[in-house]
Motif scaffolding. Structure first.
Motif, PDB file in Angstrom:
ATOM      1  N   UNK A  42     -26.244  -9.606 -13.624  1.00  9.29           N
ATOM      2  CA  UNK A  42     -26.578  -8.038 -13.959  1.00  9.29           C
ATOM      3  C   UNK A  42     -25.298  -7.445 -13.766  1.00  9.29           C
ATOM      4  N   UNK A  43     -23.934  -7.164 -12.230  1.00 12.47           N
ATOM      5  CA  UNK A  43     -23.448  -6.466 -12.072  1.00 12.47           C
ATOM      6  C   UNK A  43     -23.986  -5.816 -10.822  1.00 12.47           C
ATOM      7  N   UNK A  44     -24.615  -5.614  -9.869  1.00 15.96           N
ATOM      8  CA  UNK A  44     -24.766  -4.525  -8.959  1.00 15.96           C
ATOM      9  C   UNK A  44     -24.108  -4.695  -7.691  1.00 15.96           C
ATOM     10  N   UNK A  45     -24.571  -4.094  -7.609  1.00 14.58           N
ATOM     11  CA  UNK A  45     -23.278  -3.601  -6.716  1.00 14.58           C
ATOM     12  C   UNK A  45     -23.536  -2.570  -5.440  1.00 14.58           C
ATOM     13  N   UNK A  46     -23.933  -3.151  -4.385  1.00 18.09           N
ATOM     14  CA  UNK A  46     -23.976  -1.858  -2.894  1.00 18.09           C
ATOM     15  C   UNK A  46     -23.183  -1.593  -2.709  1.00 18.09           C
ATOM     16  N   UNK A  47     -23.159   0.148  -2.310  1.00 20.80           N
ATOM     17  CA  UNK A  47     -22.356   0.924  -1.597  1.00 20.80           C
ATOM     18  C   UNK A  47     -22.411   1.041  -0.256  1.00 20.80           C
ATOM     19  N   UNK A  48     -21.587   0.541   0.368  1.00 21.50           N
ATOM     20  CA  UNK A  48     -22.032   0.472   2.068  1.00 21.50           C
ATOM     21  C   UNK A  48     -20.214   1.700   3.553  1.00 21.50           C
ATOM     22  N   UNK A  49     -20.750   2.461   4.066  1.00 19.54           N
ATOM     23  CA  UNK A  49     -20.403   3.087   4.841  1.00 19.54           C
ATOM     24  C   UNK A  49     -20.060   2.331   6.634  1.00 19.54           C
ATOM     25  N   UNK A  50     -19.062   2.392   6.624  1.00 24.11           N
ATOM     26  CA  UNK A  50     -18.663   1.517   7.549  1.00 24.11           C
ATOM     27  C   UNK A  50     -17.960   2.509   8.995  1.00 24.11           C
ATOM     28  N   UNK A  51     -18.436   2.508  10.388  1.00 23.26           N
ATOM     29  CA  UNK A  51     -17.536   2.475  11.275  1.00 23.26           C
ATOM     30  C   UNK A  51     -17.713   1.796  12.807  1.00 23.26           C
ATOM     31  N   UNK A  52     -16.094   1.519  12.726  1.00 25.31           N
ATOM     32  CA  UNK A  52     -16.649   0.548  14.222  1.00 25.31           C
ATOM     33  C   UNK A  52     -16.938   2.251  15.229  1.00 25.31           C
ATOM     34  N   UNK A  53     -17.229   0.918  16.746  1.00 25.32           N
ATOM     35  CA  UNK A  53     -17.629   1.633  18.202  1.00 25.32           C
ATOM     36  C   UNK A  53     -16.058   2.508  17.857  1.00 25.32           C
ATOM     37  N   UNK A  54     -16.235   3.914  18.828  1.00 19.27           N
ATOM     38  CA  UNK A  54     -15.253   4.494  18.976  1.00 19.27           C
ATOM     39  C   UNK A  54     -15.084   3.127  20.432  1.00 19.27           C
ATOM     40  N   UNK A  55     -14.942   3.147  20.941  1.00 18.06           N
ATOM     41  CA  UNK A  55     -14.689   2.174  22.502  1.00 18.06           C
ATOM     42  C   UNK A  55     -14.240   1.021  22.196  1.00 18.06           C
ATOM     43  N   UNK A  56     -13.790   0.010  22.338  1.00 21.49           N
ATOM     44  CA  UNK A  56     -13.769  -1.692  22.305  1.00 21.49           C
ATOM     45  C   UNK A  56     -15.021  -2.155  21.531  1.00 21.49           C
ATOM     46  N   UNK A  57     -14.718  -2.225  20.466  1.00 20.59           N
ATOM     47  CA  UNK A  57     -15.939  -2.516  19.010  1.00 20.59           C
ATOM     48  C   UNK A  57     -15.646  -4.227  18.950  1.00 20.59           C
ATOM     49  N   UNK A  58     -14.848  -4.516  19.467  1.00 20.34           N
ATOM     50  CA  UNK A  58     -15.228  -6.185  19.782  1.00 20.34           C
ATOM     51  C   UNK A  58     -16.614  -6.321  20.295  1.00 20.34           C
ATOM     52  N   UNK A  59     -16.648  -5.854  21.607  1.00 21.84           N
ATOM     53  CA  UNK A  59     -18.090  -5.918  22.488  1.00 21.84           C
ATOM     54  C   UNK A  59     -19.037  -5.536  22.608  1.00 21.84           C
ATOM     55  N   UNK A  60     -19.085  -4.710  21.254  1.00 22.89           N
ATOM     56  CA  UNK A  60     -20.144  -3.536  20.718  1.00 22.89           C
ATOM     57  C   UNK A  60     -21.106  -4.522  19.385  1.00 22.89           C
ATOM     58  N   UNK A  61     -22.563  -4.464  19.465  1.00 28.67           N
ATOM     59  CA  UNK A  61     -22.944  -4.768  18.612  1.00 28.67           C
ATOM     60  C   UNK A  61     -23.088  -4.744  16.992  1.00 28.67           C
TER      61      UNK A  61
END
Length: 374
Positions: A57-76
């Motif tokens: 049905x060609x259904x596509x959801x739009x998202x906006x993603x912002x990583x954490x300001x500091x050390x995103x690899x350690x953040x949930x």
């Protein structure tokens, strides 16, 4: 300069050019280079784009993603969903409430209380037909209900992880407000069931802000709220609780069968509260937050006039700019304008009457912490 030096320099320049080419090709295709008007020297990365949830049905959801300001690899990772049903997590959540920026004319102003100071924030425009999310098959906008929405949201997360594999198995929290009291518990339930077959979602908890969990209880708090803040008289309060309470009125309204007694009570309540008070925060000024739009989606309006919604106007103007849409990798399909709450989505609003409080209870029993805040 000797010829060997020229050759050395030429090789060096070629290597630099090759490095930039490789670096560019390795860049995430959904990475936002720069949002128009954003503050300079950001310390975090931004991404936005589409995730297909139904190829037929060609259904596509739009998202906006912002990583954490500091050390995103350690953040949930935190998935944020606004309510409605049918209102935008991009316009309301990200650009009005807890995202990194707020539009102000031609510019974006930094939000000092943005949640991405402590977490990687993922905002999803759901269901199909909300904001920039779309389907090329317009039947996808018809008879949409909680079950369809939960299923699409589950598929979205599965496929989003394919785009961002480094976030797979990251600690995940889901939070939102209003009708997200339906969206989130039902999504979390599917995730728990999915994990029994394939352990993919590291769901650590959910948080529900002012959620719709139990129709009669939640909606009927309105009379107490108005009366305790001096917005309605004692006699009107008594009518609002004994003659026709709010859940009864909403139920009749969405069945196109408002009784004379309910119509009389609601007219009296509307006269006393007036159009100059935000019914969801009576302490606010007349110029109110865009949170009103998602509340309006599930609350029938007795008064046709609308108060000027300052924040909402700025968001609508900003997200309808062509340069902004290009920067966001967003497109309008089947609609002329981006809107805070969808006017093409036919949501089954009687889903309101189905309690989700029991699902919340089952999630707690399965070991998922749940925070409900007002």
């Amino acid at each position: 300069m000797c010829s060997s030096s020229w050759k050395t320099m030429a090789v060096a320049l070629l290597l630099i050019e090759l490095w930039f080419t490789i670096e560019s090709s390795l860049a995430h295709p959904d990475k936002i280079v720069k949002l128009p008007g954003q503050p300079p020297r950001l310390s975090f990365q931004q991404f936005s784009g589409y995730v297909t949830v139904d190829y037929k049905k060609h259904k596509a959801l739009f998202y906006y993603f912002v990583e954490a300001e500091t050390d995103p690899a350690s953040k949930p990772l935190v998935l944020w969903l606004n309510g409605g049903p049918g209102c935008s997590s991009l316009g309301v959540g990200a650009f009005s409430e807890n995202g990194p920026f707020r539009p102000n004319g031609e510019f974006l102003v930094k939000n000092d209380y943005s949640w991405n100071r402590e977490a990687n924030m993922l905002y999803l425009e759901t269901p199909i037909g909300v904001g920039f999310s779309y389907s090329t098959n317009t039947s996808s906008y018809e008879a949409v209900d909680d079950e369809i929405t939960a299923r699409d949201n589950l598929v979205f997360l599965q496929n989003w992880y394919n785009k961002f594999p480094n976030y797979r198995h990251r600690d995940l929290y889901i939070t939102g407000e209003s009708y997200a009291g339906h969206y989130i518990p039902q999504l979390a339930k599917l995730m728990v069931e999915f994990n029994k077959k394939q352990n993919l979602f590291n769901l650590k908890g959910i948080a529900l802000g002012n959620p719709v969990l139990e129709f009669a209880t939640d909606f009927n708090s309105r009379a107490e709220y108005f009366w305790s803040h001096g917005l309605i008289s004692d006699s009107t309060y008594n009518m609002f609780t004994s003659v026709c309470n709010y859940s009864r009125y909403v139920s009749e309204y969405y069945r196109d069968s408002v009784s004379p007694s309910c119509s009389k009570v609601m007219s009296q309540v509307s006269r006393e509260t007036s159009k100059f008070v935000d019914k969801y925060d009576v302490t606010l000024d007349v110029c109110i937050s865009s949170v009103l739009s998602q509340s309006m989606a599930i609350n029938p309006q007795q008064v046709s006039e609308r108060v000027d919604v300052c924040v909402e106007d700025k968001i609508v103007n900003y997200l309808n700019r062509k340069d902004v849409q290009k920067a966001l990798h967003a497109r309008l399909v089947g609609v002329r304008l981006w809107t805070v709450c969808s006017n093409i989505l036919d949501y089954q609003l009687l889903n309101l009457e189905m309690p989700t409080i029991s699902i919340v209870g089952s999630l707690i029993k399965s070991g998922i912490p749940v925070l409900v805040y007002r």
